[in-house]
Design a protein around this motif. Structure first.
Motif, PDB file in Angstrom:
ATOM      1  N   ARG A   1       2.103 -11.835  -4.010  1.00 44.33           N
ATOM      2  CA  ARG A   1       2.141 -12.528  -2.527  1.00 44.33           C
ATOM      3  C   ARG A   1       3.465 -13.716  -2.888  1.00 44.33           C
ATOM      4  O   ARG A   1       3.049 -14.397  -3.868  1.00 44.33           O
ATOM      5  CB  ARG A   1       0.848 -13.221  -2.353  1.00 44.33           C
ATOM      6  CG  ARG A   1       0.602 -13.101  -1.022  1.00 44.33           C
ATOM      7  CD  ARG A   1      -0.823 -13.749  -0.517  1.00 44.33           C
ATOM      8  NE  ARG A   1      -1.918 -12.890  -1.215  1.00 44.33           N
ATOM      9  CZ  ARG A   1      -2.488 -11.811  -0.766  1.00 44.33           C
ATOM     10  NH1 ARG A   1      -2.133 -11.428   0.675  1.00 44.33           N
ATOM     11  NH2 ARG A   1      -3.298 -11.062  -1.411  1.00 44.33           N
TER      12      ARG A   1
ATOM     13  N   ALA B   1       2.006  -4.514   0.633  1.00 50.30           N
ATOM     14  CA  ALA B   1       2.863  -5.633   0.924  1.00 50.30           C
ATOM     15  C   ALA B   1       4.161  -4.933   1.819  1.00 50.30           C
ATOM     16  O   ALA B   1       4.795  -5.844   2.353  1.00 50.30           O
ATOM     17  CB  ALA B   1       3.461  -6.307  -0.422  1.00 50.30           C
TER      18      ALA B   1
ATOM     19  N   ASP C   1      -2.890 -10.065  -6.661  1.00 50.82           N
ATOM     20  CA  ASP C   1      -2.413 -11.491  -5.703  1.00 50.82           C
ATOM     21  C   ASP C   1      -1.502 -11.795  -6.174  1.00 50.82           C
ATOM     22  O   ASP C   1      -0.761 -12.432  -5.326  1.00 50.82           O
ATOM     23  CB  ASP C   1      -3.726 -12.161  -6.000  1.00 50.82           C
ATOM     24  CG  ASP C   1      -4.681 -11.926  -4.993  1.00 50.82           C
ATOM     25  OD1 ASP C   1      -4.672 -11.292  -3.863  1.00 50.82           O
ATOM     26  OD2 ASP C   1      -6.042 -11.935  -5.519  1.00 50.82           O
TER      27      ASP C   1
ATOM     28  N   TRP D   1      -3.752  -7.394   4.079  1.00 51.09           N
ATOM     29  CA  TRP D   1      -2.692  -7.845   3.446  1.00 51.09           C
ATOM     30  C   TRP D   1      -2.212  -8.922   4.265  1.00 51.09           C
ATOM     31  O   TRP D   1      -2.225  -8.803   5.656  1.00 51.09           O
ATOM     32  CB  TRP D   1      -1.392  -7.112   2.709  1.00 51.09           C
ATOM     33  CG  TRP D   1      -0.481  -7.820   1.921  1.00 51.09           C
ATOM     34  CD1 TRP D   1       0.800  -8.319   2.536  1.00 51.09           C
ATOM     35  CD2 TRP D   1      -0.461  -7.882   0.643  1.00 51.09           C
ATOM     36  NE1 TRP D   1       1.401  -8.913   1.526  1.00 51.09           N
ATOM     37  CE2 TRP D   1       0.518  -8.701   0.381  1.00 51.09           C
ATOM     38  CE3 TRP D   1      -1.428  -7.617  -0.252  1.00 51.09           C
ATOM     39  CZ2 TRP D   1       0.828  -8.996  -0.958  1.00 51.09           C
ATOM     40  CZ3 TRP D   1      -1.261  -8.138  -1.588  1.00 51.09           C
ATOM     41  CH2 TRP D   1      -0.173  -8.576  -2.004  1.00 51.09           C
ATOM     42  N   SER D   2      -1.710 -10.270   3.701  1.00 55.18           N
ATOM     43  CA  SER D   2      -0.856 -11.206   4.546  1.00 55.18           C
ATOM     44  C   SER D   2      -0.259 -11.843   3.665  1.00 55.18           C
ATOM     45  O   SER D   2      -0.424 -11.976   2.578  1.00 55.18           O
ATOM     46  CB  SER D   2      -1.754 -11.857   5.537  1.00 55.18           C
ATOM     47  OG  SER D   2      -2.625 -12.708   4.871  1.00 55.18           O
ATOM     48  N   ARG D   3       1.042 -12.274   4.044  1.00 55.33           N
ATOM     49  CA  ARG D   3       1.896 -13.046   3.259  1.00 55.33           C
ATOM     50  C   ARG D   3       1.282 -14.512   3.072  1.00 55.33           C
ATOM     51  O   ARG D   3       0.775 -15.073   3.862  1.00 55.33           O
ATOM     52  CB  ARG D   3       3.291 -13.181   3.770  1.00 55.33           C
ATOM     53  CG  ARG D   3       4.053 -11.898   3.743  1.00 55.33           C
ATOM     54  CD  ARG D   3       5.662 -11.956   4.175  1.00 55.33           C
ATOM     55  NE  ARG D   3       6.187 -13.112   3.315  1.00 55.33           N
ATOM     56  CZ  ARG D   3       6.583 -12.605   2.039  1.00 55.33           C
ATOM     57  NH1 ARG D   3       6.390 -11.320   1.404  1.00 55.33           N
ATOM     58  NH2 ARG D   3       7.131 -13.605   1.488  1.00 55.33           N
TER      59      ARG D   3
END
Lengths: 508, 508
Positions: free
Chosen positions: A466, B163, A463, B506-508
């Protein structure tokens, strides 16, 4: 003030343009608090491109004029340093974070960038130089007849280059006097060191009717208007300097090239242009200027080869051209990203260096698709490997050599090697603070032989990607490894802050 | 379950390893809400690499199993679409932002990546393949005997690839069974589609004593342990599949290569290895295997050339080797970033394609310094230009063709062309949401001819760079231009979210 009447009478259109000069009255002058930069700094030694000078515990004192007054190494206690330099007793202190992920590095020097082409970055299709000019470049540059267009685009370009650690840029602008003056104003306002060149291009053959100088005299006169403007905002050229800018031989008459050579000698200003980028271009020069044996011989005959000349590209030089360039002391701006993108060729940088020619790096936006000098440094190393595939291992440039070209080399190319490109007493603080990511991990305690299903993923390592910068450091890397990781995977996220002449001009 | 006793008795060390299998019991199964993705989507047509299929107003319905149930174009009102597809009446809706800066794009398929080498990304100095292996690669891979080391590094690698929009990766792991099983577990937990290959390398000459399989039989048996493990967590190989992975000819005995060829036929699993990457390596293969005319002939004799074989690099193929590869239906993973970095050579991708060979792209971390498939797509276009400099214009690959290779091409290489790589009914939703920056500007009203000193900088255009993604769009660009800008200047900041098999991973 030298005359802008050089080269003949002023046409009506030129005179009208003098009324639309972008701004007047602002004079460049910045005074900063004295500041001590404490922690790790890394730069190239002045005369050794093969290694980096890495100082883990340093302190650099920068005075209100942005000049480095001391460089201390092996600093245990800052107090002892301040005792030694009492003028810095109440100085601001800027520290790199401990832990081996941050360091100060000299700002990059972009020796060749077309500011008005920034909106086109990445848009070039499968073109090569001459069709690229007609399809993408001339129409975009022509739109800078609008000062509103120029203001937004130039502001964005200067912000993007600063964000990528470019503290000095040698800009090609457009033919427009007001927009070119505005670019100088913007650099001055943003605090970026810059050479700003009004584009000179008077040839009726290659240039489109909608975008060219009417005559050589008008081209020279308009150039002088831009010189005057920059002199008015920065009389000593402390931050922003004019640069005389014939686009390239196929865009110029021999008359214009000769007059710009004369102007350069009269004003002692630097000059920039392109040379030997593309086979079709070289053939065109041969046809347009049959009296001259080569591209370099033409420039030489026009009095343009001189120590203050910055020649972009220089990919396909003959031995004779190399000798002319070397003997004249002209410099070369190597633009590897552009040379790959436009299929121009692989410049033989090792050969140029071995011949004794000074080389710096340029993004060449938007022949080059990236405003990032870090990408240009990376591409310098990579393109040299492609040259090595045909010319042999010796052609390879290391990370250290590529960084040298982007800092010390560039400083020599723009004639500021005693002011910028490294951290030495008497030089100015043009610097960037670089930060990398130290990978965080879960503590799994003693070595395990099995994980439960919900434990297989290290959630911290996963994580913490990010929003993180792109360069991962794990802790075992030497400083050289960390710099290599930055060069190959870094981007503007790693440039945490940027200073020019002691002034902080960008921070994330 | 097929036997892991293929190839002979199990040595004591193999048996011990079975006890340290990373985890058991978790079975891959994801059920999502039905979801409709609304807005602009862009992908490559299945059989036309030269253009992109751009749908500005689309709607794609994805069912709970991650399968695309409908693709609607020219959508005016979503309600009409939902009326037509009542199963999606209560579906979640994910929309691209209006304004032309966002689009859905297929996830990237990395057909060649060494997960354990991720910590070394960017650290390769001036080495070429064989010294690079000994100096950087073998020591790093050997450290994956520790499951704690493997857990943190693999977690980071999977996070970084996700990512960057990699929805499917063909991973080379290490020789270690527990760590390789853990990589499969991590991919399953993180939701990344993956082929996970335990590295097979039993040759006593090239491999270091501290890091190799003791015998061919042990190598095969340990491979079978990894196959069994993946079967236990994902019986139908829905997300994670084993892949048989002889490192490359110089690391393997002919006995091992032959046994792995047999194993591939018995199990019908895919296979991956390297071929013709570097001149020194090719010479070594000639010396080690004098009975075989070439690298490809050796693999052919060992029964390794087959439609499920993924061959990395293939830079220096002879005509005879090309024919063997083509006639066997073997696929090629083109790794341009690595090939430039290690000075391996410029692969003739156009020639391979014209010969009828299927090509995908691989990052080849850490011979390649970047985990980014977008950088690999970019490098595909750029390296093809370097090939074109010697082989002629036809060698150039466009942005469109390079993206095709990174999606549709990769899907064919890993044998999933009917499941992933594009947006079609019946395929699975492996996708990324891409977002670019629309440059904001101050409104200066009517055209000005002069600005006051404090107005020269467009503060909005300047300051909105801060924290912004790297790709600037000004509004005039076609979708093709925007995609080109993304390919040439984009990075993980542009990948706003990533889905695999309908699951948001996944997300930013």
């Amino acid at each position: 003030m030298f005359s802008w009447r050089i080269g003949g009478s002023i046409s009506r259109s030129v005179y009208r343009r003098t009324l639309t000069m972008a701004t007047t009255g602002r004079k460049y002058r910045v005074v900063n608090n004295p500041t001590v930069y404490v922690g790790t700094f890394i730069h190239s030694p002045r005369d050794d491109a093969r290694r980096l000078d890495i100082c883990e515990a340093g302190a650099i004192g920068v005075n209100p004029d942005g000049v480095i007054e001391f460089v201390e190494r092996n600093v245990d206690a800052l107090d002892a340093v301040l005792d030694k330099h009492p003028a810095f007793k109440n100085a601001d202190v800027v520290r790199t974070q401990p832990g081996g992920t941050q360091f100060f590095f000299p700002g990059f020097i972009d020796t060749h960038i077309h500011a008005p082409q920034y909106p086109n970055a990445g848009v070039f299709g499968s073109t090569t130089l001459l069709d690229w000019l007609n399809k993408y470049t001339f129409p975009t540059e022509a739109s800078f007849s609008s000062l509103a267009v120029a203001r937004a685009n130039y502001s964005r370009c200067v912000a993007r280059t600063l964000a990528n650690g470019t503290t000095t840029a040698a800009y090609y602008a457009t033919i427009h006097v007001p927009a070119t003056n505005l670019l100088a104003d913007i650099c001055s306002a943003a605090g970026q060191r810059a050479f700003v060149g009004r584009m000179c291009m008077d040839h009726r053959g290659l240039n489109p009717d909608y975008y060219r100088d009417e005559t050589a005299d008008e081209s020279v006169a308009n150039t002088c208007l831009c010189i005057d403007h920059i002199k008015s905002i920065d009389p000593a050229y402390e931050l922003v300097s004019p640069i005389i800018t014939p686009r390239f031989a196929p865009s110029c008459t021999e008359e214009l090239l000769t007059k710009l050579g004369n102007l350069a000698r009269e004003t002692n200003l630097p000059v920039q242009t392109h040379i030997d980028e593309n086979h079709g271009e070289i053939q065109l020069v041969r046809e347009l200027f049959p009296d001259h044996g080569s591209y370099a011989e033409l420039y030489h005959a026009c009095g343009l080869l001189m120590p203050k000349m910055i020649l972009g590209h220089a990919i396909h030089l003959t031995d004779r051209e190399m000798e002319l360039i070397r003997d004249s002391g002209s410099k070369i701006a190597h633009c590897p990203v552009s040379n790959s993108a436009l299929t121009s060729g692989g410049a033989k940088v090792r050969w140029l260096l071995d011949c004794g020619i000074t080389v710096g790096l340029g993004t060449d936006v938007s022949g080059g698709f990236s405003v990032s000098m870090l990408e240009t440094v990376r591409s310098t190393a990579l393109v040299s490997r492609h040259v090595a595939m045909t010319d042999g291992e010796a052609a390879k440039l290391s990370v250290e050599e590529s960084l040298y070209l982007g800092t010390r080399g560039g400083a020599k190319v723009v004639g500021l090697e005693d002011k910028i490109g490294g951290f030495e007493v008497g030089m100015e603080w043009d610097a960037q603070l670089i930060g990398l990511e130290m990978v965080q991990k879960e503590d799994v305690g003693e070595e395990k032989v099995e994980f439960a299903a919900e434990e297989v993923l290290d959630a911290v390592a996963f994580d913490s990607c990010r929003g993180a910068g792109p360069v991962d450091v794990f802790g075992w890397e030497s400083w050289e490894d960390r710099v290599a990781k930055w060069v190959y995977n870094g981007d503007d996220r790693n440039t945490l802050a940027v200073w020019v002449k002691g002034q902080k001009v960008w921070s994330r």
